[in-house]
Design a protein around this motif. Sequence first.
Motif, PDB file in Angstrom:
ATOM      1  N   LEU A  26       1.026  -0.977   0.204  1.00  0.00           N
ATOM      2  CA  LEU A  26       0.116  -0.199  -0.205  1.00  0.00           C
ATOM      3  C   LEU A  26       0.967   0.890  -0.250  1.00  0.00           C
ATOM      4  CD1 LEU A  26      -2.835  -0.684   2.238  1.00  0.00           C
ATOM      5  CD2 LEU A  26      -3.661  -0.162  -0.221  1.00  0.00           C
ATOM      6  N   GLY A  27       1.599   1.217   0.561  1.00  0.00           N
ATOM      7  CA  GLY A  27       3.122   2.294   1.059  1.00  0.00           C
ATOM      8  C   GLY A  27       3.438   2.579  -1.138  1.00  0.00           C
ATOM      9  N   ILE A  28       3.710   1.229  -1.312  1.00  0.00           N
ATOM     10  CA  ILE A  28       4.822   1.743  -2.165  1.00  0.00           C
ATOM     11  C   ILE A  28       3.513   2.222  -3.697  1.00  0.00           C
ATOM     12  CG2 ILE A  28       5.555   0.064  -3.934  1.00  0.00           C
ATOM     13  CD1 ILE A  28       6.895  -1.320  -2.364  1.00  0.00           C
ATOM     14  N   LYS A  29       2.308   2.012  -3.849  1.00  0.00           N
ATOM     15  CA  LYS A  29       1.115   2.087  -4.217  1.00  0.00           C
ATOM     16  C   LYS A  29       0.702   3.637  -3.867  1.00  0.00           C
ATOM     17  CE  LYS A  29      -1.171  -2.120  -5.811  1.00  0.00           C
ATOM     18  NZ  LYS A  29      -2.289  -2.772  -5.509  1.00  0.00           N
ATOM     19  N   LEU A  30       0.760   4.040  -2.571  1.00  0.00           N
ATOM     20  CA  LEU A  30       0.248   5.825  -2.399  1.00  0.00           C
ATOM     21  C   LEU A  30       1.531   6.505  -3.294  1.00  0.00           C
ATOM     22  CD1 LEU A  30      -1.527   4.595   1.211  1.00  0.00           C
ATOM     23  CD2 LEU A  30      -2.585   5.984  -0.983  1.00  0.00           C
ATOM     24  N   SER A  31       2.821   5.800  -2.732  1.00  0.00           N
ATOM     25  CA  SER A  31       3.921   7.336  -3.214  1.00  0.00           C
ATOM     26  C   SER A  31       4.054   7.120  -4.155  1.00  0.00           C
ATOM     27  CB  SER A  31       5.211   6.236  -2.812  1.00  0.00           C
ATOM     28  OG  SER A  31       5.685   4.787  -3.164  1.00  0.00           O
ATOM     29  N   ALA A  32       3.927   5.967  -5.567  1.00  0.00           N
ATOM     30  CA  ALA A  32       3.377   5.363  -6.682  1.00  0.00           C
ATOM     31  C   ALA A  32       2.539   6.421  -7.085  1.00  0.00           C
ATOM     32  CB  ALA A  32       3.521   4.257  -6.994  1.00  0.00           C
ATOM     33  N   LEU A  33       1.722   7.196  -5.994  1.00  0.00           N
ATOM     34  CA  LEU A  33       0.554   7.461  -7.437  1.00  0.00           C
ATOM     35  C   LEU A  33       0.820   8.938  -7.073  1.00  0.00           C
ATOM     36  CD1 LEU A  33      -2.789   5.369  -5.748  1.00  0.00           C
ATOM     37  CD2 LEU A  33      -2.192   6.310  -8.044  1.00  0.00           C
ATOM     38  N   TYR A  34       1.684   8.964  -5.631  1.00  0.00           N
ATOM     39  CA  TYR A  34       1.741  11.170  -5.619  1.00  0.00           C
ATOM     40  C   TYR A  34       2.481  11.124  -6.199  1.00  0.00           C
ATOM     41  CZ  TYR A  34       3.457  14.635  -2.877  1.00  0.00           C
ATOM     42  OH  TYR A  34       3.620  15.587  -2.221  1.00  0.00           O
ATOM     43  N   LEU A  35       4.147  10.580  -6.703  1.00  0.00           N
ATOM     44  CA  LEU A  35       4.744  10.840  -7.635  1.00  0.00           C
ATOM     45  C   LEU A  35       4.234  10.947  -9.032  1.00  0.00           C
ATOM     46  CD1 LEU A  35       7.680   7.962  -6.498  1.00  0.00           C
ATOM     47  CD2 LEU A  35       7.885  10.863  -6.264  1.00  0.00           C
TER      48      LEU A  35
END
Length: 51
Positions: A26-35
């Motif tokens: 989830l953290g990776i997905k959220l950071s990827a979406l944020y970027l």
Amino acid sequence: MNGSRFTGSWLHKGLVRLCVGMMAILGIKLSALYLLGAALVFGLHRDHFFD
């Protein structure tokens, strides 16, 4: 009794690993979406940034 306790600890470890893995994903997905969002905004407003 010892066998059931071993099974319980194994199950607990599995659940903890599952939770940690889910949180990591989830953290990776959220950071990827944020970027991605930041890159999209930067791309859309690039002319404003380099005015």
